[in-house]
Design a protein around this motif. Structure first.
Motif, PDB file in Angstrom:
ATOM      1  N   THR A  67       0.864  -1.180   0.000  1.00 28.77           N
ATOM      2  CA  THR A  67       0.000   0.000   0.000  1.00 28.77           C
ATOM      3  C   THR A  67       0.897   1.225   0.000  1.00 28.77           C
ATOM      4  OG1 THR A  67      -1.733  -1.137   1.230  1.00 28.77           O
ATOM      5  CG2 THR A  67      -1.785   1.267   1.260  1.00 28.77           C
ATOM      6  N   VAL A  68       0.605   2.152  -0.894  1.00 30.16           N
ATOM      7  CA  VAL A  68       1.409   3.363  -1.033  1.00 30.16           C
ATOM      8  C   VAL A  68       0.480   4.575  -0.976  1.00 30.16           C
ATOM      9  CG1 VAL A  68       3.001   4.646  -2.516  1.00 30.16           C
ATOM     10  CG2 VAL A  68       3.072   2.135  -2.485  1.00 30.16           C
ATOM     11  N   PHE A  69       0.894   5.569  -0.207  1.00 29.28           N
ATOM     12  CA  PHE A  69       0.189   6.849  -0.198  1.00 29.28           C
ATOM     13  C   PHE A  69       0.941   7.779  -1.132  1.00 29.28           C
ATOM     14  CE2 PHE A  69      -0.896   4.934   3.856  1.00 29.28           C
ATOM     15  CZ  PHE A  69      -2.275   5.035   3.818  1.00 29.28           C
ATOM     16  N   LEU A  70       0.231   8.334  -2.080  1.00 22.86           N
ATOM     17  CA  LEU A  70       0.847   9.248  -3.048  1.00 22.86           C
ATOM     18  C   LEU A  70       0.340  10.664  -2.825  1.00 22.86           C
ATOM     19  CD1 LEU A  70       0.673   7.443  -6.513  1.00 22.86           C
ATOM     20  CD2 LEU A  70       2.696   7.956  -5.160  1.00 22.86           C
ATOM     21  N   GLY A  71       1.254  11.601  -2.677  1.00 24.52           N
ATOM     22  CA  GLY A  71       0.909  13.011  -2.707  1.00 24.52           C
ATOM     23  C   GLY A  71       1.000  13.451  -4.154  1.00 24.52           C
ATOM     24  N   VAL A  72      -0.035  14.077  -4.670  1.00 21.14           N
ATOM     25  CA  VAL A  72      -0.083  14.487  -6.075  1.00 21.14           C
ATOM     26  C   VAL A  72      -0.250  15.988  -6.153  1.00 21.14           C
ATOM     27  CG1 VAL A  72      -1.302  14.255  -8.279  1.00 21.14           C
ATOM     28  CG2 VAL A  72      -1.177  12.300  -6.718  1.00 21.14           C
ATOM     29  N   LYS A  73       0.669  16.636  -6.859  1.00 20.85           N
ATOM     30  CA  LYS A  73       0.568  18.076  -7.101  1.00 20.85           C
ATOM     31  C   LYS A  73       0.213  18.257  -8.577  1.00 20.85           C
ATOM     32  CE  LYS A  73       2.794  22.311  -5.777  1.00 20.85           C
ATOM     33  NZ  LYS A  73       1.714  22.642  -4.878  1.00 20.85           N
ATOM     34  N   LEU A  74      -0.823  19.037  -8.823  1.00 21.21           N
ATOM     35  CA  LEU A  74      -1.240  19.295 -10.194  1.00 21.21           C
ATOM     36  C   LEU A  74      -0.544  20.534 -10.728  1.00 21.21           C
ATOM     37  CD1 LEU A  74      -5.094  18.621  -9.995  1.00 21.21           C
ATOM     38  CD2 LEU A  74      -3.254  17.036 -10.570  1.00 21.21           C
ATOM     39  N   GLY A  75      -0.300  20.550 -12.016  1.00 20.97           N
ATOM     40  CA  GLY A  75       0.338  21.703 -12.658  1.00 20.97           C
ATOM     41  C   GLY A  75      -0.625  22.854 -12.825  1.00 20.97           C
ATOM     42  N   THR A  76      -1.869  22.545 -13.156  1.00 21.53           N
ATOM     43  CA  THR A  76      -2.908  23.562 -13.287  1.00 21.53           C
ATOM     44  C   THR A  76      -4.031  23.202 -12.332  1.00 21.53           C
ATOM     45  OG1 THR A  76      -3.932  22.319 -15.080  1.00 21.53           O
ATOM     46  CG2 THR A  76      -2.378  24.062 -15.702  1.00 21.53           C
ATOM     47  N   LYS A  77      -4.679  24.232 -11.783  1.00 22.44           N
ATOM     48  CA  LYS A  77      -5.660  23.955 -10.732  1.00 22.44           C
ATOM     49  C   LYS A  77      -7.021  24.594 -10.992  1.00 22.44           C
ATOM     50  CE  LYS A  77      -2.179  23.343  -7.232  1.00 22.44           C
ATOM     51  NZ  LYS A  77      -0.959  23.977  -7.585  1.00 22.44           N
ATOM     52  N   GLY A  78      -7.373  24.745 -12.251  1.00 25.97           N
ATOM     53  CA  GLY A  78      -8.713  25.260 -12.539  1.00 25.97           C
ATOM     54  C   GLY A  78      -9.759  24.205 -12.249  1.00 25.97           C
ATOM     55  N   GLN A  79     -11.017  24.620 -12.188  1.00 32.32           N
ATOM     56  CA  GLN A  79     -12.109  23.693 -11.894  1.00 32.32           C
ATOM     57  C   GLN A  79     -12.153  22.551 -12.900  1.00 32.32           C
ATOM     58  OE1 GLN A  79     -13.502  24.177  -9.051  1.00 32.32           O
ATOM     59  NE2 GLN A  79     -14.849  22.430  -9.177  1.00 32.32           N
ATOM     60  N   ALA A  80     -11.912  22.852 -14.172  1.00 28.82           N
ATOM     61  CA  ALA A  80     -11.943  21.807 -15.204  1.00 28.82           C
ATOM     62  C   ALA A  80     -10.813  20.810 -14.997  1.00 28.82           C
ATOM     63  CB  ALA A  80     -11.854  22.432 -16.590  1.00 28.82           C
ATOM     64  N   SER A  81      -9.606  21.300 -14.665  1.00 34.81           N
ATOM     65  CA  SER A  81      -8.480  20.379 -14.495  1.00 34.81           C
ATOM     66  C   SER A  81      -8.662  19.504 -13.260  1.00 34.81           C
ATOM     67  CB  SER A  81      -7.156  21.141 -14.437  1.00 34.81           C
ATOM     68  OG  SER A  81      -7.151  22.049 -13.363  1.00 34.81           O
ATOM     69  N   LEU A  82      -9.254  20.041 -12.186  1.00 37.01           N
ATOM     70  CA  LEU A  82      -9.534  19.222 -11.003  1.00 37.01           C
ATOM     71  C   LEU A  82     -10.527  18.126 -11.361  1.00 37.01           C
ATOM     72  CD1 LEU A  82      -9.893  21.929  -8.186  1.00 37.01           C
ATOM     73  CD2 LEU A  82      -7.933  20.464  -8.643  1.00 37.01           C
ATOM     74  N   GLY A  83     -11.567  18.474 -12.071  1.00 42.10           N
ATOM     75  CA  GLY A  83     -12.579  17.499 -12.478  1.00 42.10           C
ATOM     76  C   GLY A  83     -12.005  16.437 -13.386  1.00 42.10           C
ATOM     77  N   ASP A  84     -11.164  16.852 -14.345  1.00 42.56           N
ATOM     78  CA  ASP A  84     -10.533  15.887 -15.253  1.00 42.56           C
ATOM     79  C   ASP A  84      -9.673  14.902 -14.472  1.00 42.56           C
ATOM     80  OD1 ASP A  84     -11.704  17.167 -17.401  1.00 42.56           O
ATOM     81  OD2 ASP A  84      -9.886  18.263 -17.972  1.00 42.56           O
ATOM     82  N   PHE A  85      -8.885  15.425 -13.538  1.00 42.99           N
ATOM     83  CA  PHE A  85      -8.019  14.554 -12.736  1.00 42.99           C
ATOM     84  C   PHE A  85      -8.864  13.590 -11.907  1.00 42.99           C
ATOM     85  CE2 PHE A  85      -5.997  13.512  -8.721  1.00 42.99           C
ATOM     86  CZ  PHE A  85      -4.835  12.898  -9.168  1.00 42.99           C
ATOM     87  N   GLU A  86      -9.878  14.106 -11.226  1.00 41.99           N
ATOM     88  CA  GLU A  86     -10.697  13.264 -10.352  1.00 41.99           C
ATOM     89  C   GLU A  86     -11.411  12.165 -11.129  1.00 41.99           C
ATOM     90  OE1 GLU A  86     -13.181  16.039  -8.235  1.00 41.99           O
ATOM     91  OE2 GLU A  86     -11.492  16.753  -7.018  1.00 41.99           O
ATOM     92  N   ARG A  87     -11.940  12.478 -12.303  1.00 39.70           N
ATOM     93  CA  ARG A  87     -12.599  11.451 -13.119  1.00 39.70           C
ATOM     94  C   ARG A  87     -11.600  10.394 -13.562  1.00 39.70           C
ATOM     95  NH1 ARG A  87     -15.491  15.751 -14.428  1.00 39.70           N
ATOM     96  NH2 ARG A  87     -14.162  16.474 -16.119  1.00 39.70           N
ATOM     97  N   ALA A  88     -10.426  10.822 -14.003  1.00 44.93           N
ATOM     98  CA  ALA A  88      -9.426   9.876 -14.507  1.00 44.93           C
ATOM     99  C   ALA A  88      -8.872   8.997 -13.396  1.00 44.93           C
ATOM    100  CB  ALA A  88      -8.295  10.641 -15.207  1.00 44.93           C
ATOM    101  N   VAL A  89      -8.552   9.576 -12.244  1.00 44.00           N
ATOM    102  CA  VAL A  89      -7.956   8.795 -11.159  1.00 44.00           C
ATOM    103  C   VAL A  89      -8.981   7.832 -10.564  1.00 44.00           C
ATOM    104  CG1 VAL A  89      -8.354  10.341  -9.182  1.00 44.00           C
ATOM    105  CG2 VAL A  89      -6.318   8.926  -9.253  1.00 44.00           C
ATOM    106  N   SER A  90     -10.250   8.203 -10.569  1.00 37.66           N
ATOM    107  CA  SER A  90     -11.290   7.335 -10.018  1.00 37.66           C
ATOM    108  C   SER A  90     -11.505   6.085 -10.866  1.00 37.66           C
ATOM    109  CB  SER A  90     -12.610   8.104  -9.895  1.00 37.66           C
ATOM    110  OG  SER A  90     -12.451   9.148  -8.946  1.00 37.66           O
ATOM    111  N   ALA A  91     -11.032   6.087 -12.075  1.00 38.68           N
ATOM    112  CA  ALA A  91     -11.177   4.928 -12.967  1.00 38.68           C
ATOM    113  C   ALA A  91     -10.068   3.898 -12.777  1.00 38.68           C
ATOM    114  CB  ALA A  91     -11.212   5.399 -14.416  1.00 38.68           C
ATOM    115  N   ILE A  92      -9.084   4.196 -11.946  1.00 35.25           N
ATOM    116  CA  ILE A  92      -7.963   3.273 -11.726  1.00 35.25           C
ATOM    117  C   ILE A  92      -8.318   2.371 -10.548  1.00 35.25           C
ATOM    118  CG2 ILE A  92      -5.514   3.081 -11.158  1.00 35.25           C
ATOM    119  CD1 ILE A  92      -5.157   5.906 -12.362  1.00 35.25           C
TER     120      ILE A  92
END
Length: 152
Positions: A67-92
């Motif tokens: 089990t690994v805890f990952l800290g993830v820093k995003l390059g861009t933090k607009g509402q669209a980029s947060l949503g894109d990241f959350e949708r993509a990561v939730s599929a893993i």
């Protein structure tokens, strides 16, 4: 917020210890009748204090030894980029939790893998390719002690 008394908190502690306990079992343990315990449990559920019952799987026994805890820093933090990241990561499927946090990182992920080479594969092929990921920090879980949280 709901007003709780010591009996409510004792019921919550009993359910944290054994979420499958019946109202009758809880009532006997606390000196309440089954209907009284059931009414209190129902009230706590209806108020949202008890949000549900979760199945707690033993990842290691299922073949996921890392089990690994990952800290993830995003390059861009607009509402669209947060949503894109959350949708993509939730599929893993190896990503067990996704927490949007404040601090050094934007997200904290709990990732399970069969072993370190499997984790590296998930990291390289799935997580590092997610939209907006700028940097990652990994912490491998050595041991875990579960705490029920503050009940009062």
């Amino acid at each position: 917020m709901i007003e709780t008394d010591e009996t409510d908190r004792a019921i919550l502690r009993a359910l944290v210890d054994n979420a499958d306990a019946s109202a009758g079992e809880i009532g006997r343990a606390l000196g309440l009748s089954q209907p009284a315990a059931w009414r209190r449990i129902r009230r706590l559920r209806e108020a949202g204090v008890i949000r549900g019952t979760r199945l707690d799987l033993d990842a290691e026994k299922l073949g996921f030894g890392v089990t690994v805890f990952l800290g993830v820093k995003l390059g861009t933090k607009g509402q669209a980029s947060l949503g894109d990241f959350e949708r993509a990561v939730s599929a893993i499927p190896e990503v067990q939790t996704v927490e949007h946090i404040l601090g050094m990182y934007d997200y904290r992920l709990r990732v399970v893998a069969r072993d370190l080479p499997d984790f590296e594969r998930v990291l390289r092929r799935r997580i590092m390719t997610l939209p907006g990921v700028a940097s990652l920090d990994a912490n491998v879980l050595l041991s875990e002690e579960r705490r029920p949280g503050p009940i009062g």
